[in-house]
Design a protein around this motif. Structure first.
Motif, PDB file in Angstrom:
ATOM      1  N   ALA A 198      -0.004   2.871 -10.016  1.00 46.69           N
ATOM      2  CA  ALA A 198      -1.072   3.813 -10.363  1.00 46.69           C
ATOM      3  C   ALA A 198      -1.257   3.946 -11.866  1.00 46.69           C
ATOM      4  O   ALA A 198      -2.222   4.553 -12.314  1.00 46.69           O
ATOM      5  CB  ALA A 198      -0.774   5.185  -9.754  1.00 46.69           C
ATOM      6  N   PHE A 213      -2.827   2.709   3.973  1.00 48.95           N
ATOM      7  CA  PHE A 213      -4.212   3.169   4.076  1.00 48.95           C
ATOM      8  C   PHE A 213      -5.016   2.901   2.799  1.00 48.95           C
ATOM      9  O   PHE A 213      -6.210   2.593   2.869  1.00 48.95           O
ATOM     10  CB  PHE A 213      -4.249   4.670   4.376  1.00 48.95           C
ATOM     11  CG  PHE A 213      -3.554   5.049   5.652  1.00 48.95           C
ATOM     12  CD1 PHE A 213      -4.192   4.897   6.874  1.00 48.95           C
ATOM     13  CD2 PHE A 213      -2.255   5.538   5.638  1.00 48.95           C
ATOM     14  CE1 PHE A 213      -3.561   5.249   8.059  1.00 48.95           C
ATOM     15  CE2 PHE A 213      -1.608   5.889   6.811  1.00 48.95           C
ATOM     16  CZ  PHE A 213      -2.261   5.742   8.032  1.00 48.95           C
ATOM     17  N   PHE A 214      -4.398   3.034   1.644  1.00 47.94           N
ATOM     18  CA  PHE A 214      -5.138   2.939   0.379  1.00 47.94           C
ATOM     19  C   PHE A 214      -4.691   1.779  -0.506  1.00 47.94           C
ATOM     20  O   PHE A 214      -5.311   1.521  -1.532  1.00 47.94           O
ATOM     21  CB  PHE A 214      -5.015   4.255  -0.395  1.00 47.94           C
ATOM     22  CG  PHE A 214      -5.560   5.439   0.351  1.00 47.94           C
ATOM     23  CD1 PHE A 214      -6.921   5.684   0.395  1.00 47.94           C
ATOM     24  CD2 PHE A 214      -4.704   6.307   1.032  1.00 47.94           C
ATOM     25  CE1 PHE A 214      -7.427   6.773   1.090  1.00 47.94           C
ATOM     26  CE2 PHE A 214      -5.200   7.397   1.731  1.00 47.94           C
ATOM     27  CZ  PHE A 214      -6.558   7.632   1.764  1.00 47.94           C
ATOM     28  N   GLY A 215      -3.602   1.113  -0.131  1.00 43.25           N
ATOM     29  CA  GLY A 215      -3.143  -0.035  -0.899  1.00 43.25           C
ATOM     30  C   GLY A 215      -2.403   0.348  -2.173  1.00 43.25           C
ATOM     31  O   GLY A 215      -2.275   1.521  -2.515  1.00 43.25           O
ATOM     32  N   LEU A 234       1.121   6.506   2.318  1.00 39.46           N
ATOM     33  CA  LEU A 234      -0.282   6.273   1.953  1.00 39.46           C
ATOM     34  C   LEU A 234      -0.592   4.809   1.665  1.00 39.46           C
ATOM     35  O   LEU A 234      -1.759   4.405   1.736  1.00 39.46           O
ATOM     36  CB  LEU A 234      -0.648   7.119   0.731  1.00 39.46           C
ATOM     37  CG  LEU A 234      -0.637   8.641   0.925  1.00 39.46           C
ATOM     38  CD1 LEU A 234      -0.882   9.339  -0.403  1.00 39.46           C
ATOM     39  CD2 LEU A 234      -1.691   9.062   1.942  1.00 39.46           C
ATOM     40  N   LEU A 235       0.423   4.031   1.335  1.00 41.25           N
ATOM     41  CA  LEU A 235       0.189   2.630   0.950  1.00 41.25           C
ATOM     42  C   LEU A 235      -0.583   1.810   1.994  1.00 41.25           C
ATOM     43  O   LEU A 235      -1.504   1.075   1.633  1.00 41.25           O
ATOM     44  CB  LEU A 235       1.527   1.945   0.642  1.00 41.25           C
ATOM     45  CG  LEU A 235       2.070   2.142  -0.775  1.00 41.25           C
ATOM     46  CD1 LEU A 235       3.435   1.469  -0.908  1.00 41.25           C
ATOM     47  CD2 LEU A 235       1.108   1.575  -1.808  1.00 41.25           C
ATOM     48  N   ARG A 249      -5.781   4.368  -6.747  1.00 43.05           N
ATOM     49  CA  ARG A 249      -6.351   5.208  -5.694  1.00 43.05           C
ATOM     50  C   ARG A 249      -5.277   5.918  -4.879  1.00 43.05           C
ATOM     51  O   ARG A 249      -5.420   7.109  -4.564  1.00 43.05           O
ATOM     52  CB  ARG A 249      -7.228   4.345  -4.773  1.00 43.05           C
ATOM     53  CG  ARG A 249      -7.982   5.135  -3.718  1.00 43.05           C
ATOM     54  CD  ARG A 249      -9.034   4.281  -3.042  1.00 43.05           C
ATOM     55  NE  ARG A 249      -8.477   3.032  -2.515  1.00 43.05           N
ATOM     56  CZ  ARG A 249      -9.200   2.133  -1.861  1.00 43.05           C
ATOM     57  NH1 ARG A 249     -10.494   2.329  -1.695  1.00 43.05           N
ATOM     58  NH2 ARG A 249      -8.626   1.035  -1.394  1.00 43.05           N
ATOM     59  N   THR A 250      -4.212   5.223  -4.561  1.00 41.96           N
ATOM     60  CA  THR A 250      -3.116   5.837  -3.800  1.00 41.96           C
ATOM     61  C   THR A 250      -2.477   6.971  -4.587  1.00 41.96           C
ATOM     62  O   THR A 250      -2.140   8.019  -4.032  1.00 41.96           O
ATOM     63  CB  THR A 250      -2.054   4.783  -3.447  1.00 41.96           C
ATOM     64  OG1 THR A 250      -2.671   3.742  -2.693  1.00 41.96           O
ATOM     65  CG2 THR A 250      -0.940   5.397  -2.615  1.00 41.96           C
ATOM     66  N   VAL A 255      -4.788  10.082  -4.434  1.00 39.80           N
ATOM     67  CA  VAL A 255      -4.734  10.743  -3.119  1.00 39.80           C
ATOM     68  C   VAL A 255      -3.438  11.535  -2.972  1.00 39.80           C
ATOM     69  O   VAL A 255      -3.437  12.681  -2.486  1.00 39.80           O
ATOM     70  CB  VAL A 255      -4.873   9.716  -1.982  1.00 39.80           C
ATOM     71  CG1 VAL A 255      -4.669  10.384  -0.623  1.00 39.80           C
ATOM     72  CG2 VAL A 255      -6.242   9.045  -2.030  1.00 39.80           C
TER      73      VAL A 255
END
Length: 209
Positions: free
Chosen positions: A160, A75-77, A72-73, A81-82, A85
């Motif tokens: 996060a 796509f969402f950094g 996911l990194l 937020r990551t 998700v």
């Protein structure tokens, strides 16, 4: 005593991380129940779609946490937020599957009676299917919430936030007190959520009755 003194000396930091952890889990859980219930209801009308959706959810469920975060990194950094998700994706299977099973287990005679009374499909869904499937739906949501409390700790690895930061700091510095403190408070959050979910279940079931 040493652990107790460590907790007292860092109570403000622990409180801040615990609030971050709790918020991360609640936000992901709220979004996942919305998506999961909608998906669960939708696939009751198509068995092929049900197999595909539940199969995808099962695949997502068994992906290791670090692999999921790494995927996911891009796509969402890095950051909150990551983590949200990733937790949503892990919640999807129990919520979607329980919604699907809960509705399928409703006796066909009940649905036929509702149709015979002239109820529209939406009215049957809102006033018959959802209320009767509610205990199973809540059980799935409860399982998902308790499960992601622990997974949320790993999300701290990608920034996060939450109590996972304390655990990773303890590992990197070889400080057992940090690791134990993080683990203890994560367990306390899990117990608190279990109690809250139990109270929510009692309230909703009373309303349904």
């Amino acid at each position: 005593m040493e652990l107790f003194q460590f907790i007292l000396s860092r109570r403000e930091m622990i409180q801040e991380l615990a609030i971050e952890h709790f918020y991360l889990v609640l936000l992901a859980g709220a979004i996942s129940i919305l998506i999961g219930v909608i998906l669960g209801v939708a696939i009751t009308y198509n068995r092929v779609a049900a197999r595909i959706v539940l199969g995808v959810c099962q695949v997502l469920m068994v992906i290791p946490s670090f692999a999921m975060l790494g995927f996911l990194l891009p796509f969402f950094g890095i950051g909150f937020r990551t983590g949200v998700v990733a937790l949503i994706l892990y919640c999807l299977l129990p919520v979607t599957q329980n919604t699907y099973i809960g509705i399928l287990e409703i006796p066909p005679s009940v649905l036929e009676s509702a149709k015979g009374m002239g109820m529209s499909p939406f009215t049957i869904l809102w006033k018959i299917k959802i209320p009767l499937a509610l205990p199973v739906i809540i059980a799935g949501f409860r399982t998902a919430m308790i499960m992601i409390v622990g997974i949320a700790a790993i999300a701290a690895f990608i920034g996060a936030g939450g109590l996972g930061e304390m655990i990773f700091q303890g590992i990197s510095r070889s400080q057992a007190n940090r690791i134990l403190t993080g683990a203890i408070f994560i367990a306390m959050i899990a117990l608190l959520l279990d109690v809250l979910m139990s109270r929510l279940e009692e309230y909703l079931m009373a309303r349904v009755r």
